[in-house]
Motif scaffolding. Structure first.
Motif, PDB file in Angstrom:
ATOM      1  N   LYS A   1       0.881  -1.231  -0.067  1.00  4.56           N
ATOM      2  CA  LYS A   1       0.037   0.102  -0.061  1.00  4.56           C
ATOM      3  C   LYS A   1       0.875   1.196  -0.184  1.00  4.56           C
ATOM      4  CE  LYS A   1      -4.055  -2.048   0.398  1.00  4.56           C
ATOM      5  NZ  LYS A   1      -5.145  -1.935  -0.681  1.00  4.56           N
ATOM      6  N   ASP A   2       2.078   1.200   0.061  1.00  7.44           N
ATOM      7  CA  ASP A   2       3.036   2.293   0.206  1.00  7.44           C
ATOM      8  C   ASP A   2       3.460   2.760  -1.421  1.00  7.44           C
ATOM      9  OD1 ASP A   2       4.706   4.333   1.306  1.00  7.44           O
ATOM     10  OD2 ASP A   2       6.267   3.094   1.801  1.00  7.44           O
ATOM     11  N   ILE A   3       2.865   3.686  -1.708  1.00  9.18           N
ATOM     12  CA  ILE A   3       3.003   3.932  -3.329  1.00  9.18           C
ATOM     13  C   ILE A   3       4.502   4.720  -3.222  1.00  9.18           C
ATOM     14  CG2 ILE A   3       2.426   5.341  -5.210  1.00  9.18           C
ATOM     15  CD1 ILE A   3      -0.392   4.989  -4.136  1.00  9.18           C
ATOM     16  N   VAL A   4       4.909   5.519  -2.272  1.00  5.05           N
ATOM     17  CA  VAL A   4       6.057   6.567  -2.372  1.00  5.05           C
ATOM     18  C   VAL A   4       7.510   5.599  -2.305  1.00  5.05           C
ATOM     19  CG1 VAL A   4       4.878   8.407  -1.784  1.00  5.05           C
ATOM     20  CG2 VAL A   4       6.040   7.036   0.037  1.00  5.05           C
ATOM     21  N   SER A   5       7.511   4.381  -1.836  1.00  5.37           N
ATOM     22  CA  SER A   5       8.616   3.564  -1.727  1.00  5.37           C
ATOM     23  C   SER A   5       8.882   2.866  -2.792  1.00  5.37           C
ATOM     24  CB  SER A   5       8.524   2.689  -0.303  1.00  5.37           C
ATOM     25  OG  SER A   5       7.670   1.784  -0.539  1.00  5.37           O
ATOM     26  N   SER A   6       7.809   2.690  -3.700  1.00  2.00           N
ATOM     27  CA  SER A   6       7.943   1.598  -4.863  1.00  2.00           C
ATOM     28  C   SER A   6       9.275   2.006  -5.645  1.00  2.00           C
ATOM     29  CB  SER A   6       6.600   1.776  -5.783  1.00  2.00           C
ATOM     30  OG  SER A   6       6.653   0.912  -6.869  1.00  2.00           O
ATOM     31  N   GLY A   7       9.875   0.789  -5.994  1.00  2.00           N
ATOM     32  CA  GLY A   7      11.252   0.857  -6.764  1.00  2.00           C
ATOM     33  C   GLY A   7      12.189   1.391  -5.941  1.00  2.00           C
TER      34      GLY A   7
ATOM     35  N   LEU B   1     -11.574   7.272   7.163  1.00  2.00           N
ATOM     36  CA  LEU B   1     -12.545   8.432   7.348  1.00  2.00           C
ATOM     37  C   LEU B   1     -13.467   8.238   6.485  1.00  2.00           C
ATOM     38  CD1 LEU B   1      -9.615  11.261   7.253  1.00  2.00           C
ATOM     39  CD2 LEU B   1     -10.703   9.948   9.038  1.00  2.00           C
ATOM     40  N   THR B   2     -13.574   7.781   5.182  1.00  2.76           N
ATOM     41  CA  THR B   2     -14.414   7.414   4.471  1.00  2.76           C
ATOM     42  C   THR B   2     -14.290   5.959   3.673  1.00  2.76           C
ATOM     43  OG1 THR B   2     -13.577   8.278   2.268  1.00  2.76           O
ATOM     44  CG2 THR B   2     -14.925   9.983   3.848  1.00  2.76           C
ATOM     45  N   LYS B   3     -15.150   5.660   2.930  1.00  2.00           N
ATOM     46  CA  LYS B   3     -14.871   4.308   2.277  1.00  2.00           C
ATOM     47  C   LYS B   3     -13.577   4.504   1.078  1.00  2.00           C
ATOM     48  CE  LYS B   3     -18.407   4.905  -1.429  1.00  2.00           C
ATOM     49  NZ  LYS B   3     -19.712   4.208  -1.877  1.00  2.00           N
ATOM     50  N   TRP B   4     -13.351   5.685   0.857  1.00  2.00           N
ATOM     51  CA  TRP B   4     -12.098   5.977  -0.239  1.00  2.00           C
ATOM     52  C   TRP B   4     -10.930   6.668   0.373  1.00  2.00           C
ATOM     53  CZ3 TRP B   4     -11.077  11.200  -0.636  1.00  2.00           C
ATOM     54  CH2 TRP B   4     -12.248  11.875  -0.186  1.00  2.00           C
ATOM     55  N   TRP B   5     -11.169   7.021   1.793  1.00  2.00           N
ATOM     56  CA  TRP B   5      -9.984   7.829   2.280  1.00  2.00           C
ATOM     57  C   TRP B   5      -9.445   7.151   3.725  1.00  2.00           C
ATOM     58  CZ3 TRP B   5     -10.204  13.687   4.018  1.00  2.00           C
ATOM     59  CH2 TRP B   5      -8.879  14.008   4.109  1.00  2.00           C
TER      60      TRP B   5
ATOM     61  N   MET C   1      -5.960   8.011  -0.588  1.00  2.00           N
ATOM     62  CA  MET C   1      -7.217   8.263  -1.228  1.00  2.00           C
ATOM     63  C   MET C   1      -7.215   7.660  -2.583  1.00  2.00           C
ATOM     64  SD  MET C   1      -7.294  12.411  -0.239  1.00  2.00           S
ATOM     65  CE  MET C   1      -5.566  12.602  -0.694  1.00  2.00           C
ATOM     66  N   ARG C   2      -8.372   6.595  -2.453  1.00  2.00           N
ATOM     67  CA  ARG C   2      -9.049   6.075  -3.660  1.00  2.00           C
ATOM     68  C   ARG C   2      -9.660   7.096  -4.438  1.00  2.00           C
ATOM     69  NH1 ARG C   2      -8.392   3.010   0.546  1.00  2.00           N
ATOM     70  NH2 ARG C   2     -10.313   3.177   1.122  1.00  2.00           N
ATOM     71  N   LEU C   3      -9.353   7.655  -5.593  1.00  2.00           N
ATOM     72  CA  LEU C   3     -10.035   8.611  -6.113  1.00  2.00           C
ATOM     73  C   LEU C   3     -10.804   8.162  -7.423  1.00  2.00           C
ATOM     74  CD1 LEU C   3      -6.808  10.999  -6.764  1.00  2.00           C
ATOM     75  CD2 LEU C   3      -8.547  10.958  -4.836  1.00  2.00           C
TER      76      LEU C   3
ATOM     77  N   LEU D   1      -4.007   8.186  -4.557  1.00  4.37           N
ATOM     78  CA  LEU D   1      -3.083   9.295  -4.133  1.00  4.37           C
ATOM     79  C   LEU D   1      -2.616   8.968  -2.687  1.00  4.37           C
ATOM     80  CD1 LEU D   1      -1.882  11.995  -4.809  1.00  4.37           C
ATOM     81  CD2 LEU D   1      -3.935  12.921  -3.603  1.00  4.37           C
ATOM     82  N   GLN D   2      -1.367   9.108  -2.491  1.00  2.00           N
ATOM     83  CA  GLN D   2      -0.840   8.953  -1.071  1.00  2.00           C
ATOM     84  C   GLN D   2      -0.084  10.099  -0.683  1.00  2.00           C
ATOM     85  OE1 GLN D   2       1.726   5.252  -0.272  1.00  2.00           O
ATOM     86  NE2 GLN D   2       2.774   6.291   1.219  1.00  2.00           N
TER      87      GLN D   2
END
Length: 857
Positions: free
Chosen positions: A169-175, A688-692, A728-730, A736-737
């Motif tokens: 789930k961690d997008i910013v560490s990918s690669g 917080l919500t179903k997408w955040w 956030m699942r947009l 977006l992370q």
């Protein structure tokens, strides 16, 4: 080597004895957990059993579903949604894996001609593998109802004894590397050089539940499944690592039926490239997994140092600026094979190999001026450092796991081997000029360091868990860790008439050995809502080293050290729980701190080991409160206190530099009297919500060092740091992370006794002094887009978007006052591409009854 073979034979014989014990059940797929050592993943669970009719005969092709109640956001009603499904084999055996732990589940078994059977189940981290035994179906007709398939792992899972960070789930560490992953893990603080701390001290780093000599920047982030943060480990775990706890890196390993895998590629804005591929194939009794990652690095850092020396004749002022660049590459590969002997017995063999090569260069300019001395001419100098180095490692693990028919009874055994070879060849060219840049050259010095090393590591471990009486469980085990190390390090000075000449007094050729033998036992039980776990670990350790060039030997030996642990927990109702824990742990000095060799490659931080160091012992008390709210919102709060005897601390002395023969400041190590730390930590996981989703971690701490030696005690500060991760699942496949961290003003680290942390380059201040790190913050951003039903994923990450991850240190002692400021790889952009492929038998979800041909395991 004889003791290694002897221990290995004993372990193999114990495997044979258990394998010849009572049969574990008919053949079939195994549990989904780690086959060796205490399971530490805590992410997924496993159910298995056998479906029979009233006569005791196994029933094949029976639908087995695991459901989870979920509230429909539109209607407000609770519905059962499908988590996992499968069907029984012809003999009635079934096995369902990858189940959520700590959630209320319902097992639903249906077959044409039989009455359906349902059973409520909750898997816990302590019993994630559950044997349901024989389940009897009665003859009655009933149709199978349709259900909806949904599945998603949370960003972070909170439990009383650990936090589990889901790296997928961690997008910013990918690669990136393990360092990039740790920047977003709760409770973990990472400096710009990749050194990690937890609650003000360096934790014990493990990979798949075993200690490792790999550094975080040698582990690709794409090879990591999850990271477990254990702040107060029980007697079950290795006592090493001091009072900071354990960071366990769980590597990816898939056991899904069929075949699946991925292909990955990435590029960054500094010119770095990366790629990798993974493949998993499972058929009947065999599971094969393979993974390879490659990375080409292009990193840079720059900094400045201003130092004023005191109590010398004359006092001097130094203004230094530095640019460090690193180019290199890394390859990391793993291959694993699992053989499912029976439904309850698994034999696993895993091997890995890696190669890391880098070429670091440093360009340093330095202005030196004498203070308070009339007529003294200032001096300008430059230094260029070329430092190519390599590291190659390889290792293997042979493991067996057996689950008995009785619930919560299992036995594991594993044998582990790791070996590494390193080379380090550095060339230092120092040119001295007049009062300023552009002046005539007044002198030049060439210094060459040629080094190599090798280490061999063996770990043998066996663990048993079983019931003592109703509601009481015994956990016990044995462990042996053996390490042999060889280091060859030569220092040469260049002379015009004779070329490079060895400096014998500066050579460091040594070999060392370290043995740790351990046994532990814990007993846990419950009385209504009150649960307790009492444990004791005994460890015997010894260390021996020899300086080969002078024949000098040093070492220490501790026949028996005891490490008790106590855990008391009370469920308060309303999904609340309170826990009080006490543990004792040890931090043994590493070989760099023990070897009496003077390293003068860094002119501002000359270091020397102390062979008289003894281990430090830490006692920790922690009180935790956890509350689970609706919508999977969880709050975990803790207050803690740590007391450390014989704290290993940096210490400055004036002594003769073996390389230059001049008197200079040398940074060495001593044992302080004791230190104490008090703090509080708050962690929350919120939907917080179903997408955040939002996760927050805040740590407030205060440390004091007590010593009889001047120059060690620090001015105690109240400090805090926090982390925030927002996902956030947009919609339309976009995620977006945003990740942020803040570190307040805090003391300089006392010491870094963790040998597998990279450490700073040429400009780190001498932290045997008093001082502090100034406040700083950092923000990272990641955007992910998926295509073709998640088969393709493209992610764009932006690290340190405000160029604010700056390490700004102020330090002082009776010998100097210093300001040091550094920044590394700011505003790094990385683009990643991932393609997932695979074929899994999902025919169960397409048929209306179990008369269709085929079988799902």
């Amino acid at each position: 080597m004889k003791k290694v073979l002897y221990i290995g034979c004993l372990l193999l014989w114990s495997c044979v004895l258990v394998a010849q014990g009572p049969p574990g059940g008919p053949g079939g797929p195994p549990p989904g957990g780690n086959a060796g050592g205490p399971s530490m993943t805590g992410m997924t669970g496993h159910l298995y059993g056998k479906i029979i009719d009233s006569s005791g005969k196994g029933i094949g092709k029976v639908s087995v579903l695991v459901l989870q109640p979920k509230k429909d956001p539109q209607s407000g009603t609770t519905k059962n949604v499908l988590v996992k499904g499968g069907s029984s084999k012809n003999n009635g055996d079934f096995s369902i894996e990858d189940l959520p732990v700590g959630k209320s589940l319902t097992l639903s078994i249906t077959a044409v001609g039989y009455a359906s059977l349902t059973q409520d189940i909750t898997l816990t981290p302590a019993s994630s593998d559950k044997d349901l035994g024989n389940l009897t179906l009665m003859t009655v007709s009933k149709d199978l109802q349709e259900v909806t398939v949904t599945a998603s792992k949370p960003f972070m899972t909170l439990d009383m004894d650990k936090k589990v960070f889901n790296v997928s789930k961690d997008i910013v560490s990918s690669g990136g590397t393990g360092v990039d992953v740790m920047k977003n893990v709760p409770s973990v603080n990472v400096d710009i050089d990749g050194n990690i701390t937890m609650r003000g001290a360096a934790p014990q780093l493990m990979v798949d539940g075993l200690p490792t000599t790999l550094t975080l920047d040698e582990i690709p982030s794409d090879a990591i499944e999850s990271v477990e943060v254990i702040t107060n480990p029980s007697a079950k775990y290795d006592a090493s690592g001091g009072g900071a706890g354990i960071l366990n890196i769980v590597l990816k390993k898939n056991k899904k039926t069929g075949y699946n895998g991925s292909v990955r590629a990435n590029v960054d804005s500094h010119g770095g490239l990366g790629g990798g591929a993974s493949l998993n194939a499972r058929e009947n009794k065999f599971n094969l997994s393979a993974d390879i990652n490659a990375r080409m690095m292009r990193d840079w850092a720059k900094g400045s140092t201003e130092r004023t020396t005191l109590n010398s004749t004359p006092n001097t002022y130094i203004d230094q600026h530095e640019l460090d660049t690193t180019k290199g590459g890394m390859v990391f590969g793993r291959l694993g094979l699992d053989y499912f002997i029976t439904n309850r017995t698994t034999l696993s063999l895993t091997g890995f190999a890696m190669y890391h090569s880098s070429h670091a260069t440093s360009a340093i300019t330095m202005n030196t001026d004498s203070l308070y001395t009339a007529g003294t001419v200032a001096q300008y100098s430059t230094e260029h450092i070329n430092a190519p180095q390599t590291f190659s490692g390889r290792g293997a693990t042979l493991a067996m796991k057996h689950l008995f028919t009785q619930d919560k009874q299992e036995w594991t055994a594993n044998a582990n081997y790791f070996s590494g070879n390193s080379t380090n060849n550095s060339l230092y060219v120092t040119d001295t000029y007049g009062a300023e840049a552009g002046s005539d050259l007044t002198g030049s010095q060439l210094q060459k360091i040629v080094g190599s090393g090798n280490d061999q590591n063996y770990i043998f471990q066996t663990d048993y868990t079983g019931p003592l009486w109703p509601k009481a469980t015994l956990e016990t085990g044995l462990r042996a860790a053996i390490q042999d190390r060889l280091n060859l390090y030569s220092n040469y000075d260049y002379y015009t008439d004779s070329g490079y000449v060895l400096v014998p007094s500066a050579a460091s050729n040594y070999k060392s050995s370290s043995d740790v033998y351990a046994a532990y036992a814990t007993v846990s039980s419950s009385i209504k809502d009150f649960t307790y776990k009492v444990g004791l670990r005994a460890e015997s350790s010894k260390y021996h080293g020899t300086l080969l060039n002078v024949g000098e030997s040093f070492g220490n030996k501790y026949p028996i050290s005891l490490f008790p642990s106590l855990f008391f927990s009370e469920k308060l109702g309303g999904d609340q729980e309170l826990q009080l824990s006490y543990t004792r742990r040890v931090n043994r000095p590493n070989f760099n701190q023990l070897v009496p060799y003077t390293d003068s490659s860094n002119k501002l931080n000359i270091t020397q080991g102390n062979p008289n160091l003894v281990p430090e012992f830490t006692q920790s008390v922690e009180l935790s409160y956890m509350k689970t709210f609706d919508r999977s919102n969880t709050l975990l709060g803790s207050v803690y206190y740590k007391y450390t005897d014989h704290l290993i601390s940096n210490y400055i002395i004036e002594d003769t530099n073996a390389t230059t023969g001049t008197t200079t400041l040398i940074n060495t190590y001593i044992n302080a009297n004791y230190s104490s730390t008090v703090g509080a930590e708050l962690t929350s996981q919120n939907a917080l919500t179903k997408w955040w989703d939002l996760s927050t971690n805040i740590n407030l701490y205060h440390s004091v060092i007590h010593t009889d030696s001047a120059g060690v005690a620090q001015l105690a500060l109240w400090s805090w740091f926090g982390k925030l991760n927002s996902n956030m699942r947009l919609g339309d496949g976009f995620t977006l992370q945003v990740s942020g961290m803040y570190q307040s003003k805090t003391n300089l680290p006392v010491s870094n006794s963790n040998g597998n942390q990279p450490g700073p380059p040429n400009m780190q201040s001498q932290n045997a002094s008093q001082g502090y790190i100034k406040p700083f913050y950092a923000v990272d951003l990641g955007l992910k887009k998926t295509f073709m039903q998640n088969k393709i994923a493209v992610t764009l990450s932006w690290n340190d978007i405000f160029r604010s991850r700056i390490q700004d240190e102020y330090s002082y002692s009776e010998y100097f006052v210093q300001d040091n400021r550094r920044i590394k790889d700011p505003q790094l952009l990385r683009l990643n591409f991932t393609y997932n492929f695979g074929k899994v038998d999902v025919s169960l979800f397409k048929r209306k009854n179990n008369n269709t041909e085929g079988e799902t395991e």
